[in-house]
Design a protein around this motif. Sequence first.
Motif, PDB file in Angstrom:
ATOM      1  N   ASP A 115       0.923  -1.121  -0.001  1.00  0.00           N
ATOM      2  CA  ASP A 115      -0.117  -0.146  -0.120  1.00  0.00           C
ATOM      3  C   ASP A 115       0.622   1.299  -0.148  1.00  0.00           C
ATOM      4  OD1 ASP A 115      -3.103   1.427   0.558  1.00  0.00           O
ATOM      5  OD2 ASP A 115      -1.510   2.211   2.611  1.00  0.00           O
ATOM      6  N   ARG A 116       0.459   2.454  -1.003  1.00  0.00           N
ATOM      7  CA  ARG A 116       0.905   3.768  -0.905  1.00  0.00           C
ATOM      8  C   ARG A 116       1.447   4.310   0.239  1.00  0.00           C
ATOM      9  NH1 ARG A 116       1.120   7.690  -4.884  1.00  0.00           N
ATOM     10  NH2 ARG A 116       1.820   9.701  -4.056  1.00  0.00           N
ATOM     11  N   ASP A 117       0.850   4.481   1.033  1.00  0.00           N
ATOM     12  CA  ASP A 117       1.141   5.372   2.445  1.00  0.00           C
ATOM     13  C   ASP A 117       1.298   4.011   3.721  1.00  0.00           C
ATOM     14  OD1 ASP A 117      -0.574   7.163   1.890  1.00  0.00           O
ATOM     15  OD2 ASP A 117      -2.503   6.003   2.048  1.00  0.00           O
ATOM     16  N   HIS A 118       1.110   2.722   3.592  1.00  0.00           N
ATOM     17  CA  HIS A 118       2.514   2.240   4.069  1.00  0.00           C
ATOM     18  C   HIS A 118       3.919   1.912   3.691  1.00  0.00           C
ATOM     19  CE1 HIS A 118       3.109  -2.065   7.025  1.00  0.00           C
ATOM     20  NE2 HIS A 118       3.506  -2.326   5.725  1.00  0.00           N
ATOM     21  N   ASN A 119       4.156   1.308   2.801  1.00  0.00           N
ATOM     22  CA  ASN A 119       5.072   1.669   2.357  1.00  0.00           C
ATOM     23  C   ASN A 119       6.409   2.869   2.953  1.00  0.00           C
ATOM     24  OD1 ASN A 119       7.206   1.228   0.271  1.00  0.00           O
ATOM     25  ND2 ASN A 119       7.027   2.889   0.002  1.00  0.00           N
ATOM     26  N   ALA A 120       5.156   4.024   3.255  1.00  0.00           N
ATOM     27  CA  ALA A 120       6.265   5.552   2.922  1.00  0.00           C
ATOM     28  C   ALA A 120       6.457   5.412   4.403  1.00  0.00           C
ATOM     29  CB  ALA A 120       4.897   6.681   2.694  1.00  0.00           C
ATOM     30  N   ALA A 121       5.189   4.865   5.485  1.00  0.00           N
ATOM     31  CA  ALA A 121       5.612   4.483   6.821  1.00  0.00           C
ATOM     32  C   ALA A 121       6.902   4.166   7.230  1.00  0.00           C
ATOM     33  CB  ALA A 121       3.741   4.228   7.327  1.00  0.00           C
ATOM     34  N   VAL A 122       6.712   3.120   6.692  1.00  0.00           N
ATOM     35  CA  VAL A 122       8.410   2.034   6.711  1.00  0.00           C
ATOM     36  C   VAL A 122       9.267   2.378   6.639  1.00  0.00           C
ATOM     37  CG1 VAL A 122       9.265  -0.368   6.026  1.00  0.00           C
ATOM     38  CG2 VAL A 122       6.947  -0.441   6.279  1.00  0.00           C
ATOM     39  N   ASN A 123       9.130   3.454   5.079  1.00  0.00           N
ATOM     40  CA  ASN A 123      10.909   4.491   4.492  1.00  0.00           C
ATOM     41  C   ASN A 123      10.653   5.510   6.296  1.00  0.00           C
ATOM     42  OD1 ASN A 123      11.276   3.125   2.516  1.00  0.00           O
ATOM     43  ND2 ASN A 123       9.619   3.466   1.752  1.00  0.00           N
ATOM     44  N   LEU A 124       9.576   6.287   6.453  1.00  0.00           N
ATOM     45  CA  LEU A 124       9.872   7.014   7.184  1.00  0.00           C
ATOM     46  C   LEU A 124      10.639   5.967   9.248  1.00  0.00           C
ATOM     47  CD1 LEU A 124       6.630   9.316   6.879  1.00  0.00           C
ATOM     48  CD2 LEU A 124       8.852   9.976   6.500  1.00  0.00           C
ATOM     49  N   ALA A 125      10.354   5.137   9.233  1.00  0.00           N
ATOM     50  CA  ALA A 125      11.223   4.365  10.507  1.00  0.00           C
ATOM     51  C   ALA A 125      11.924   3.810  10.105  1.00  0.00           C
ATOM     52  CB  ALA A 125       9.564   2.966  10.468  1.00  0.00           C
ATOM     53  N   ILE A 126      12.491   3.903   8.932  1.00  0.00           N
ATOM     54  CA  ILE A 126      13.662   3.069   8.413  1.00  0.00           C
ATOM     55  C   ILE A 126      14.606   4.480   8.501  1.00  0.00           C
ATOM     56  CG2 ILE A 126      15.091   2.282   6.299  1.00  0.00           C
ATOM     57  CD1 ILE A 126      12.381   0.021   5.806  1.00  0.00           C
TER      58      ILE A 126
END
Length: 487
Positions: free
Chosen positions: A410-421
């Motif tokens: 999911d677009r938003d889920h991928n962005a949230a994971v990248n923010l945590a990384i």
Amino acid sequence: MARFTTFRFTVNPTAEQETVLRRHAGAARFGYNQCLRLVKQALDGKQCGVGGKVPWSGFDLINAFNAWKHSADAGRLMVASADGTITVAVTGLAWRSQVHQQVFEEAAVDLGRGLAAYTASRSGARKGQRAGFPRFKSKKRAPLSFRIRCKTSATGRANIRVGEHTPRTVTMPALGTLAVREDTRRLRRMLAKGRAKIVSATVGHHAGRWAVSLTCEAAELNDAARHQPATSGTGWVGIDRGLTAFIVAARADGTEAGRVDDWPRPSRAGMARQRRLARDVTRKQRGSNNRAKAAARLGRHHARVAATRRRFLHKVSNELVKTHDRLAIETLTITGMMRNRRLAAAVADAAWGELGRLLTYKQQWRGGHLTPVDRWYPSTKTCARCRTVAPAMPLDQRTFVCGACGYQADRDHNAAVNLAIWAEQHHAQIRDLHAGGPVINARRGEGSGPRTRAGETSPDDAGTAPNPPGARRGRPRRALSHNSTEL
């Protein structure tokens, strides 16, 4: 005492009390305008070559207003005696005793802050939108508001008290006891236990209702409500804000920590009613009572929409700060997004900036960490698995597909994971919420140095200790800077 918080209560005044409230609000507006008039007169005198100090700070404005209110310019009477002689009697501001003195002082302080913001904006010391020179407050358009400071007598009795006679009351000087609608139990318990003290009370009128906001200096939250020291296994949680899904929270390993899909959208939900009420206002004759009533109905609708949004934002922010001690939130250019006429209404309805503000101070209260991610970090178009940056993604593409490894999410889920990384990679630069900079732990605790007690600075801390035996002389040891990675 370590934090400031506000308790807001809706007031149910009697007819006599509402008259007194409006009198105080009018006095605050009058004091603000008169102080601004004194500033402009002093500036005009400076330009004309006449000497004299221009009152600019709140302290100077208070002194200037106090000197004016006792002068003949504030009020005088022509007294005729029996023999026909006429004398001038200086009365000053005759009605000043009908309101509390602090109303004028706090109005002068507000003007001093406006002048300071104007000066800082012109010199470049103030960031953000440029602040203009203060203007006079209109009697018709200016909101009714005034502020009173809380003072304690020699016997320990405060002039602003909560629940003195009945639980749901607030007692204020020159106003008496005001009945409030909400329960005051939580504030009364904090005041009784010494965990809070009232600093000031701000009374305002908005959307047909009077409300009192008590600004309190409160103690830190209980240890049970604060985050414990983070362990090595605790990771960062990235928060992606959007319009389809309001927020998506995820960890660096890809696990989803939270999602809010159904958000109220209060402005869009009430747009039909807002348009109808706005048409009613424009159809009424200007200056008529019917137009004033229609404008009041429109104002109550806007207040209801704002209250719905505020309640939702507090609910979401409380849930996030209670369950996660490390949050990474993206830095958005909200002002630039508002220039897009197709997204401006939705972005304004989401109130992303207000959500970030709530998360910042609530995480600070609970002893957690919140780090802003770099604005130019491509969190949306970066693959969370292989770190490949894809081309620009249009807004209608809700699924991220990596062209290198085939990863789909999911677009938003991928962005949230990248923010945590991103936060995991920059974990060494955790920001100190009190100091506004990264934690460096360069100074030892109180009383930890040789021959020192708590509250004193050791020679080692001050940098004046002599070299120990066998130490290398010459250039002193380099101290850790804020940009150092030796943490």
